[in-house]
Scaffold this motif. Structure first.
Motif, mmCIF file in Angstrom:
data_model
loop_
_atom_site.group_PDB
_atom_site.id
_atom_site.type_symbol
_atom_site.label_atom_id
_atom_site.label_comp_id
_atom_site.label_asym_id
_atom_site.label_seq_id
_atom_site.Cartn_x
_atom_site.Cartn_y
_atom_site.Cartn_z
ATOM 1 N N ILE A 110 -3.921 -16.516 7.895
ATOM 2 C CA ILE A 110 -4.584 -16.871 9.154
ATOM 3 C C ILE A 110 -6.060 -17.168 8.921
ATOM 4 C CG2 ILE A 110 -5.322 -15.934 11.375
ATOM 5 C CD1 ILE A 110 -2.627 -14.491 11.511
ATOM 6 N N PHE A 111 -6.740 -16.304 8.156
ATOM 7 C CA PHE A 111 -8.157 -16.537 7.883
ATOM 8 C C PHE A 111 -8.360 -17.774 7.009
ATOM 9 C CE2 PHE A 111 -8.669 -12.019 9.110
ATOM 10 C CZ PHE A 111 -9.700 -12.182 10.028
ATOM 11 N N GLY A 112 -7.422 -18.038 6.103
ATOM 12 C CA GLY A 112 -7.521 -19.253 5.298
ATOM 13 C C GLY A 112 -7.387 -20.510 6.144
ATOM 14 N N GLU A 115 -10.577 -21.020 8.035
ATOM 15 C CA GLU A 115 -11.618 -21.597 7.190
ATOM 16 C C GLU A 115 -11.420 -23.095 6.995
ATOM 17 O OE1 GLU A 115 -13.301 -21.032 2.609
ATOM 18 O OE2 GLU A 115 -12.055 -19.472 3.539
ATOM 19 N N ILE A 116 -10.170 -23.505 6.784
ATOM 20 C CA ILE A 116 -9.877 -24.930 6.603
ATOM 21 C C ILE A 116 -10.189 -25.711 7.876
ATOM 22 C CG2 ILE A 116 -8.016 -26.582 6.212
ATOM 23 C CD1 ILE A 116 -6.697 -24.465 4.414
ATOM 24 N N LEU A 117 -9.829 -25.140 9.024
ATOM 25 C CA LEU A 117 -10.065 -25.828 10.290
ATOM 26 C C LEU A 117 -11.552 -25.959 10.596
ATOM 27 C CD1 LEU A 117 -9.013 -27.043 12.937
ATOM 28 C CD2 LEU A 117 -8.889 -24.720 13.868
ATOM 29 N N LEU A 118 -12.315 -24.869 10.385
ATOM 30 C CA LEU A 118 -13.739 -24.887 10.744
ATOM 31 C C LEU A 118 -14.579 -25.690 9.772
ATOM 32 C CD1 LEU A 118 -14.319 -21.233 12.020
ATOM 33 C CD2 LEU A 118 -13.766 -23.306 13.309
ATOM 34 N N ARG A 132 -19.113 -25.920 18.298
ATOM 35 C CA ARG A 132 -19.224 -24.575 18.861
ATOM 36 C C ARG A 132 -18.044 -24.244 19.764
ATOM 37 N NH1 ARG A 132 -22.954 -24.186 22.245
ATOM 38 N NH2 ARG A 132 -23.846 -26.272 22.295
ATOM 39 N N THR A 133 -17.530 -25.247 20.466
ATOM 40 C CA THR A 133 -16.350 -25.031 21.308
ATOM 41 C C THR A 133 -15.146 -24.612 20.469
ATOM 42 O OG1 THR A 133 -17.141 -26.670 22.905
ATOM 43 C CG2 THR A 133 -14.804 -26.113 22.947
ATOM 44 N N VAL A 134 -14.872 -25.394 19.426
ATOM 45 C CA VAL A 134 -13.724 -25.091 18.564
ATOM 46 C C VAL A 134 -13.921 -23.768 17.834
ATOM 47 C CG1 VAL A 134 -12.408 -25.889 16.565
ATOM 48 C CG2 VAL A 134 -13.166 -27.528 18.293
ATOM 49 N N SER A 135 -15.124 -23.529 17.327
ATOM 50 C CA SER A 135 -15.391 -22.308 16.579
ATOM 51 C C SER A 135 -15.200 -21.062 17.437
ATOM 52 C CB SER A 135 -16.810 -22.344 16.018
ATOM 53 O OG SER A 135 -17.096 -21.189 15.278
ATOM 54 N N THR A 136 -15.659 -21.127 18.679
ATOM 55 C CA THR A 136 -15.505 -19.974 19.576
ATOM 56 C C THR A 136 -14.031 -19.715 19.877
ATOM 57 O OG1 THR A 136 -17.640 -20.439 20.580
ATOM 58 C CG2 THR A 136 -16.140 -19.025 21.816
ATOM 59 N N GLN A 137 -13.287 -20.757 20.221
ATOM 60 C CA GLN A 137 -11.869 -20.578 20.534
ATOM 61 C C GLN A 137 -11.108 -20.035 19.333
ATOM 62 O OE1 GLN A 137 -10.779 -24.515 21.860
ATOM 63 N NE2 GLN A 137 -10.973 -23.953 24.016
ATOM 64 N N VAL A 138 -11.334 -20.624 18.168
ATOM 65 C CA VAL A 138 -10.602 -20.206 16.970
ATOM 66 C C VAL A 138 -10.919 -18.764 16.607
ATOM 67 C CG1 VAL A 138 -10.376 -20.597 14.482
ATOM 68 C CG2 VAL A 138 -10.334 -22.528 16.057
#
Length: 360
Positions: A110-112, A115-118, A132-138
């Motif tokens: 999950i953390f990997g 990391e790939i998504l962000l 910031r929107t995506v980072s907060t949701q993820v």
């Protein structure tokens, strides 16, 4: 040869010694399989045309080093000739370790993936609203998923114990009453968890948002399931419960976009030349990189019994530049008035009447 004859008589070894030897061999086989597997995975992940990310394989490495030998040991256990009680405890211990290793592997995956998504969204750039929107949701949703995985793993481990399983059956029989009791006891905890989910979906705040809370200016540094950390301008940290941002009003300067309009207020004498100050403002902004070129202007905001109030309006790309530009404009306008129009600075006027005494 002698060593071949020794190994050919393996079946004649004592049962316990043979079983221990088989366990050691099973662990070594698992480690060998782990080494071969990850050598192939790392080589495959290094290829440019591969969709397998090297960061994800790196996160699999440590839990797999525990998981693969345990799987081989679990497959070997039925053929071992330990005493029944010892074999049962060993099997139970391996099952617990397998659950722990599997949980570790799931969380690492999950953390990997996070990391790939962000990696595609950089929040360090000035125009980072989408990032910031995506980072907060993820980040918030992943924390919720990790908590649920840990709860399920813990429950699964407990259910491997016979006594706990028997208690679980008894609990299920009275689940209605216990559910009501737990609901009242965990009311605030559940409210906090739901608040975290609501913030992840509605996003009144995001990571790196510029906010004003409790009279303090700062940036959202961390969002957890229970609290939010605000990094204040002087590097202090303000820790607030996550429900605060759903129950109380606060300022969010970057809710819709990062650019801001800022004002500088000056108190001047009535003899000030407004046109000259307006022209000087344009000269100050023309050579300044902090100004984004979108908006500027100067108006007479108010006229009191002592001074006139001038307000300069400037625009910037983000809040950090807004503060610096306001200070710069204020300083340069004051220098301009001191140098070119010193009589336009605020003055206090008084009428002094003199009376001559006449001699009697």
């Amino acid at each position: 040869m002698d060593w071949i004859q020794q190994f050919s008589s393996f079946s004649e070894w004592p049962a316990a010694t043979a079983s221990v030897f088989a366990l050691v061999v099973a662990v070594l086989v698992g480690l060998l399989g782990y080494a071969i597997l990850f050598k192939v995975l790392f080589r495959f992940a290094a290829r440019t045309d591969s969709s397998l990310q090297q960061s994800l394989v790196s996160r699999w490495r440590h839990p797999s080093k525990m998981l693969l030998p345990l799987l081989v040991v679990l497959l070997t256990l039925p053929s071992l000739r330990f005493p029944w009680e010892l074999a049962d405890r060993l099997r139970h211990l391996v099952s617990l370790a397998l659950i722990a290793a599997g949980t570790w592997l799931m969380i690492s995956t999950i953390f990997g993936l996070r990391e790939i998504l962000l990696q595609r969204y950089d929040i360090t750039v000035s125009d980072n609203l989408k990032a910031r929107t995506v980072s907060t949701q993820v980040n918030v949703l992943i924390k919720i998923v990790v908590v649920l995985i840990l709860i399920m793993a813990g429950a699964t481990m407990l259910m491997t114990f016979d006594k706990v399983r028997q208690v679980g059956v008894s609990v299920l029989a009275s689940a209605g009453v216990i559910g009501i009791i737990i609901g009242f006891a965990a009311q605030r905890s559940l409210a906090t968890l739901l608040a975290g989910i609501q913030i992840a979906i509605t996003q009144p705040i995001r990571l790196d948002d510029v906010v004003v809370v409790e009279g303090e200016w700062g940036r959202i540094e961390e969002i957890t399931l229970t609290y939010v950390v605000v990094c204040i301008w002087d590097l202090r940290r303000l820790v607030l419960p996550i429900t605060y941002f759903l129950e109380k009003p606060f300022e969010n300067w970057t809710r819709a976009s990062a650019d801001l309009l800022s004002t500088v207020t000056l108190h001047c004498d009535y003899r000030v030349s407004v046109a000259a100050v307006r022209a000087e403002l344009q000269n100050i902004l023309a050579g300044n990189e902090l100004w984004d070129g979108k908006a500027s202007g100067l108006v007479v905001l108010d006229a009191t019994d002592k001074t006139v109030v001038l307000r300069a309006l400037v625009s910037t790309r983000d809040s950090g530049k807004a503060w610096d530009l306001r200070c710069h404009v204020r300083e340069k306008l004051i220098e301009f008035l001191q140098r070119e129009y010193p009589d336009s600075l605020p003055q206090l006027r008084a009428v002094v009447e003199s009376r001559e005494r006449s001699d009697d």
